[in-house]
Design a protein around this motif. Structure first.
Motif, short mmCIF file in Angstrom:
data_model
loop_
_atom_site.label_atom_id
_atom_site.label_comp_id
_atom_site.label_asym_id
_atom_site.label_seq_id
_atom_site.Cartn_x
_atom_site.Cartn_y
_atom_site.Cartn_z
N GLY A 71 -135.52 35.00 43.88
CA GLY A 71 -135.21 35.30 45.27
C GLY A 71 -134.99 34.05 46.10
O GLY A 71 -135.51 32.98 45.80
N SER A 115 -134.98 37.81 49.43
CA SER A 115 -134.09 38.37 48.42
C SER A 115 -134.89 38.84 47.22
O SER A 115 -135.95 38.31 46.91
N SER A 144 -139.04 30.83 48.35
CA SER A 144 -138.19 31.42 47.32
C SER A 144 -139.04 32.01 46.19
O SER A 144 -140.21 31.67 46.01
N SER A 171 -135.59 33.07 53.38
CA SER A 171 -135.00 33.77 54.51
C SER A 171 -134.62 32.79 55.61
O SER A 171 -135.13 31.67 55.67
N LYS A 189 -134.61 37.54 58.90
CA LYS A 189 -134.19 38.23 57.69
C LYS A 189 -135.30 38.35 56.66
O LYS A 189 -136.19 37.51 56.58
N GLY A 196 -137.64 41.72 47.96
CA GLY A 196 -137.90 40.66 48.90
C GLY A 196 -138.94 41.08 49.92
O GLY A 196 -139.10 42.27 50.22
#
Length: 328
Positions: free
Chosen positions: A119, A133, A317, A122, A130, A144
């Motif tokens: 992922g 992922s 991430s 954001s 946001k 996410g």
């Protein structure tokens, strides 16, 4: 009888003896390869493919253990200091090692050629905050994390004066104390079993407006409280240290049971109060004006900030780690 160079000798008889088979092992390439004893490990911190050239057999190895962590949500931000922390990315794992996390899945995965990616972080600047992922491997997908709810009602992604809700996700984003209802986002979205994450904490509404912490893999984010205390992020889950190996790079955050991933981000507070801390597993702390980002490659949620909509911590991430036996 001798079958061929691949299968070797097999025992055949009238049923009084078991059929013997030469041990064969999974052989694969891709990602960052590591070795720990009789096990190979492949670490993916971005898009990649595990290329399997031998699927092995039951006498050797024919399945893999895994850790799949989604990217986390960003912390909330705004013109007031009451935003919620970012929710952690979804955490899903299987390992046969002792002291596995309580949310360890029940079975390993058979192998084949698969493509997957970890992922991404954001965004945290002015505009819609946001979520993280997803990350995936084979049939396993980790969602996410949900973003934290902003600490203002008319900026940072709001529509007019309608407050932006905390987002659902692998773990839910923290709620805001700016305006009611300041409810945290829902974790384990979409629903899987065992659960991949927990709910975000609720915000504490005025006059002591504080944000809730983002949810973590094994603990909900803490609610914002009076007097003026931002909610800490929920704790992440661990993978035993021997899953990767003691000499491997420092993936995850070190804790008492191994390496921790998917901790929630801390919620923010008003002046003179206490910032919410990040959850164990890479969660970022809240800050004024600027918060701490979630740690990369952990799926840790970003902390809630302020600084006129540009101070929140970006989400950490995600990561994918595959482990299998390659020899006796």
């Amino acid at each position: 009888v001798f079958i061929d160079a691949t299968q070797g000798w097999l025992v055949t008889d009238n049923g009084t003896q078991d059929t013997a088979s030469t041990a064969e092992y999974v052989i694969a390439t891709g990602g960052t390869p590591l070795t720990n004893g009789d096990y190979k490990i492949h670490v993916f911190t971005g898009p990649g493919t595990l290329c399997v050239s031998s699927a092995g057999n039951a006498a050797g190895s024919n399945s893999v253990e895994y850790l799949v962590v989604g990217g986390s949500g960003a912390g909330g931000t705004g013109e007031t200091q009451a935003a919620g922390g970012g929710g952690a990315g979804g955490f899903r794992s299987f390992t046969a090692l002792p002291s596995a996390t309580p949310i360890n899945s029940p079975a390993a995965l058979p192998v084949s050629v698969q493509g997957f990616g970890a992922g991404g972080a954001s965004e945290s600047h002015l505009g819609p905050i946001k979520p993280g992922s997803l990350s995936s491997f084979s049939s396993i997908t980790s969602a996410g994390g949900g973003a934290g709810r902003p600490g203002s009602c008319a900026v940072c992604g709001s529509s007019g004066t309608s407050p932006v809700p905390a987002m659902n996700g692998g773990s839910g984003g923290g709620g805001t104390g700016c305006a009611g209802p300041g409810i945290g986002g829902v974790g384990n979205t979409p629903s899987v079993s065992p659960v991949q994450g927990r709910d975000g904490g609720d915000g504490n509404l005025p006059p002591s407006a504080t944000g809730g912490g983002g949810g973590g893999a094994i603990a909900e984010g803490t609610n914002g409280t009076t007097p003026n205390i931002g909610g800490p992020g929920g704790a992440g889950a661990h993978i035993p240290d021997s899953f990767i190996g003691p000499t491997a790079p420092s993936y995850g955050e070190t804790g008492p049971a191994g390496r921790y991933f998917a901790g929630g981000g801390g919620g923010n507070k008003q002046p003179g109060g206490t910032h919410g801390t990040g959850g164990l597993g890479g969660g970022g702390a809240a800050g004024t004006p600027n918060a701490t980002a979630g740690t990369i490659n952990t799926g840790g949620g970003g902390g809630a900030g302020w600084n006129n909509c540009i101070g929140s911590g970006v989400g950490g991430s995600g990561i994918v780690i595959i482990r299998y036996k390659f020899q006796n």
